[in-house]
Design a protein around this motif. Structure first.
Motif: not given
Length: 468
Positions: A254, A257, A310, A334-340, A345
């Motif tokens: 993400p 980080t 970015y 590559y970018e991934i969403p920040l996990p909750s 969840q």
């Protein structure tokens, strides 16, 4: 013992001359007796043999010669191998200062100080009687092994991978040393690619089609039973062009980080390794942290990218280069969403599932029940309002207004407001209920039952939505 020997000689003489004894024969017997007595009592003789002596080179050695009844005779020491007279009686004849002589208790002791290899051989102790008497002893000078560097493989040798090489180790000493080979790391030695041994005997160690796994230190050890044993350390370098492999070619993280990427490389001679991003070499900074660990011909390189933004996503290359070649590996970040948080969840998903399954059912049931009650109330209102056209249109408008305002979560107060035409109260979903003024008298008698039913229905709906 001496008397018995004299008697035997006399008997022999009497047997030779048994017939008559003359003065001449008697004198002969006396002479023989004196001769035997002189030989047995006065002539020198060796009391014990000279022992064989072994000494390490550089040490001192002593050779004893024990002579009894020496009388006026003299003792000499001779080195037979050199054909050299060393001492006569108490005098040193040799010009080699390492030789000396001492005498005590019939023992003539020859001293050889700091023995050399040339001192090895036979030594004779001789007495100058007539005829001469002598005895011989042997001095052994042993030499510990010594590796001959000039005749051996150098301490470091290099060979290209898959080529052959013979490593040589020569040593001298006495006795002749034995040569063995072993690897310093304890691994087996591959001989002719089909045979692996921990120890190999021989002056020459043949290695065929050498691989990088055979790179390392080899020990050539020479022994001959004379301490100390000696060894030579020969480092074998196997040269090959760089190779790289990447554990993870795709790395997702993400934004905001830190992420660490790594690659492994093998090369010899030692390679230059570095990272490249957007055709620019990556240098250590606040943004980038580089780590490098090395073990023999293997290396492990890591790159940590701090606070990903970015512009940090893309392809990173690790490059390894030496005199034999160059290679590289590529890693895409590559970018991934920040996990909750996993627990939140799961709870969120569970609640959403319940709401999605329960709320539509409740709303559908409430709407159907509300519509049924509104239609029933409209019929009651129409029945008690008279048959005039104005009353019908007014009742229809009131019925329409009540049907529109009585949605799920509504209240009877809104319906009454529509009927009276001027409301002072209203009801919103999730808020308290407000009642209007008293309804007109013309609706009091005919709509009393319907109003009560609407009031209880509104209260029930409000409690239902408050519970949800």
């Amino acid at each position: 013992m001496f008397i018995i020997t004299v008697i035997k000689l006399l008997l022999i003489a009497l047997n030779i001359f048994p017939s008559r004894f003359t003065n001449r024969r008697i004198m002969f017997l006396i002479y023989m007796t004196n001769l035997v007595t002189h030989v047995m009592m006065d002539e020198p003789r060796f009391a014990q043999p000279i022992p064989n002596v072994t000494v390490a080179v550089g040490r001192d050695a002593n050779l004893p010669c024990v002579v009894e009844h020496l009388g006026g005779y003299k003792v000499a020491w001779i080195h037979i191998d050199r054909q050299m007279i060393l001492t006569i009686h108490r005098h040193v004849i040799s010009r080699i200062p390492r030789y000396s002589i001492t005498y005590a208790d019939n023992t003539w002791l020859l001293h050889v100080n700091q023995a050399h290899q040339d001192d090895r051989g036979y030594y004779m102790c001789q007495v100058n009687t007539n005829p001469m008497i002598s005895q011989v002893g042997y001095l052994q000078v042993v030499v510990p092994p010594n590796i001959l560097d000039i005749e051996s493989t150098p301490s470091s040798v290099a060979v290209r991978e898959n080529q052959n090489i013979n490593m040589t180790c020569r040593a001298d000493g006495f006795p002749t040393p034995k040569i063995i080979w072993r690897r310093e790391d304890g691994e087996e030695i591959a001989v002719e690619k089909k045979k692996k041994v921990l120890v190999y005997d021989g002056d020459i160690l043949p290695l065929t089609k050498v691989s990088r796994n055979e790179m390392g230190a080899y020990l050539c050890i020479a022994t001959n039973g004379v301490p100390p044993s000696v060894s030579k350390r020969i480092i074998l370098d196997v040269e090959f062009s760089p190779m790289i492999w990447v554990p993870n070619q795709l790395v997702g993280a993400p934004a905001g980080t830190d992420v660490t990427i790594d690659c492994h490389t093998e090369a010899h001679p030692k390679a230059i390794i570095y990272w490249v991003y957007n055709s620019v070499m990556v240098l250590p900074s606040k943004k980038y942290k580089t780590d490098y660990t090395e073990n023999s011909y293997r290396a492990h390189m890591k790159l940590t990218i701090r606070n990903l933004q970015y512009g940090d996503f893309g392809n990173y290359r690790c490059i390894s280069k030496n005199s034999l070649g160059e290679t590289e590996g590529s890693i895409r970040v590559y970018e991934i969403p920040l996990p909750s948080t996993p627990s939140k969840q799961v709870t969120h998903t569970t609640v959403e599932s319940r709401e999605s399954n329960i709320i539509p059912t409740l709303r559908n049931d409430s709407t159907k029940s509300l519509q049924t009650d509104v239609y029933a109330m409209k019929n009651d209102l129409y029945a008690g309002s008279g048959s005039s056209s104005a009353g019908s249109s007014s009742s229809a408008a009131s019925s329409s207004s009540m049907q529109t305002s009585l949605l799920p979560g509504g209240a009877p107060g809104n319906s009454l407001s529509a009927l009276s035409g001027g409301s002072k109260g209203s009801l919103a979903i999730g808020k308290s209920m407000f009642y209007t003024e008293r309804p007109p008298n013309e609706y009091a008698s005919s709509t009393g039952g319907a109003l009560r039913r609407l009031c209880w229905l509104g209260v029930g709906l409000a409690l239902l939505f408050a519970a949800l």
